[in-house]
Design a protein around this motif. Structure first.
Motif, PDB file in Angstrom:
ATOM      1  N   GLN A  24       1.354  -4.750  -2.579  1.00  0.00           N
ATOM      2  CA  GLN A  24       2.429  -4.104  -1.844  1.00  0.00           C
ATOM      3  C   GLN A  24       3.629  -3.827  -2.584  1.00  0.00           C
ATOM      4  OE1 GLN A  24       4.262  -6.332   1.343  1.00  0.00           O
ATOM      5  NE2 GLN A  24       3.673  -4.694   2.761  1.00  0.00           N
ATOM      6  N   LEU A  42       0.866  -0.082   0.854  1.00  0.00           N
ATOM      7  CA  LEU A  42      -0.017  -0.889   0.329  1.00  0.00           C
ATOM      8  C   LEU A  42      -0.793  -0.402  -0.903  1.00  0.00           C
ATOM      9  CD1 LEU A  42      -1.406  -1.946   3.943  1.00  0.00           C
ATOM     10  CD2 LEU A  42       0.155  -3.430   2.551  1.00  0.00           C
ATOM     11  N   VAL A  72      -5.558  -3.661   2.976  1.00  0.00           N
ATOM     12  CA  VAL A  72      -5.173  -3.325   1.606  1.00  0.00           C
ATOM     13  C   VAL A  72      -6.574  -2.902   0.837  1.00  0.00           C
ATOM     14  CG1 VAL A  72      -4.777  -4.486  -0.490  1.00  0.00           C
ATOM     15  CG2 VAL A  72      -3.372  -5.232   1.027  1.00  0.00           C
TER      16      VAL A  72
END
Length: 191
Positions: A24, A42, A72
């Motif tokens: 991130q 992300l 993610v």
């Protein structure tokens, strides 16, 4: 035109860029006492940096939830981070005096953001690194120490702690630390 400040934060799958990756990235764009933009994304790390062990470390370091880990895993890959940074640059006002980048733990963020040569080049072409916010906080709040957590710096400067430990939340807190310490020039706005 006044300097533009990018206050950055990364969340990672570990502490060493040689064996871990960014999952991130968050940034606050600040100029002349006002937040111009806030942004986060992300990033799917390279497969060797997104193993079960890496996800477990990210869960421990950043309290990454299983749902976030799934998000993610389907995010744009680290190979697109250079393009992502160019999108961040599009949030900047035209023709600032300088573009200064900083973060609370500057060496940590620098190590991850410059580990990839193409990212390092994109960064070098667009901004210069400013002072480390943690070093400034230590100097002003705890000169007997060599490190000070972001949470403790916020407490020492009467900045409400969010406890979120996410890239954008930490970038916002770091921006407030820098502002309270007078590192970004004058202005009444709050990052």
């Amino acid at each position: 035109m006044a300097d533009v400040w990018l206050i950055l934060d990364v969340e990672t799958t570990g502490l060493d860029p040689a064996t871990a990756g960014v999952w991130q990235l968050g940034a606050v764009v600040w100029q002349a006492g006002a937040t111009l933009a806030a942004w986060e994304t992300l990033v799917r790390p390279e497969p060797e940096h997104w193993t079960a062990a890496h996800r477990a470390r990210a869960q421990a370091l950043s309290r990454l939830t299983p749902a976030e880990a799934a998000a993610v895993a389907t995010s744009p890959g680290v190979e697109s981070l250079g393009l992502t940074l160019w999108r961040l640059f599009s949030l900047l006002p035209p023709h600032p005096a300088r573009i200064m980048a900083t973060s609370y733990n500057l060496r940590f963020e620098q190590a991850f953001l410059t580990a990839d040569p193409s990212l390092a080049l994109a960064i070098r072409l667009r901004w210069q690194w400013g002072p480390c916010l943690m070093a400034a906080a230590v100097k002003n709040l705890a000169p007997e120490r060599d490190r000070l957590s972001l949470e403790k710096a916020c407490a020492g400067l009467a900045i409400p702690w969010t406890g979120a430990h996410r890239a954008l939340a930490d970038a916002r807190l770091a921006a407030q630390v820098g502002q309270r310490l007078g590192l970004f020039g004058t202005g009444e706005g709050q990052p």
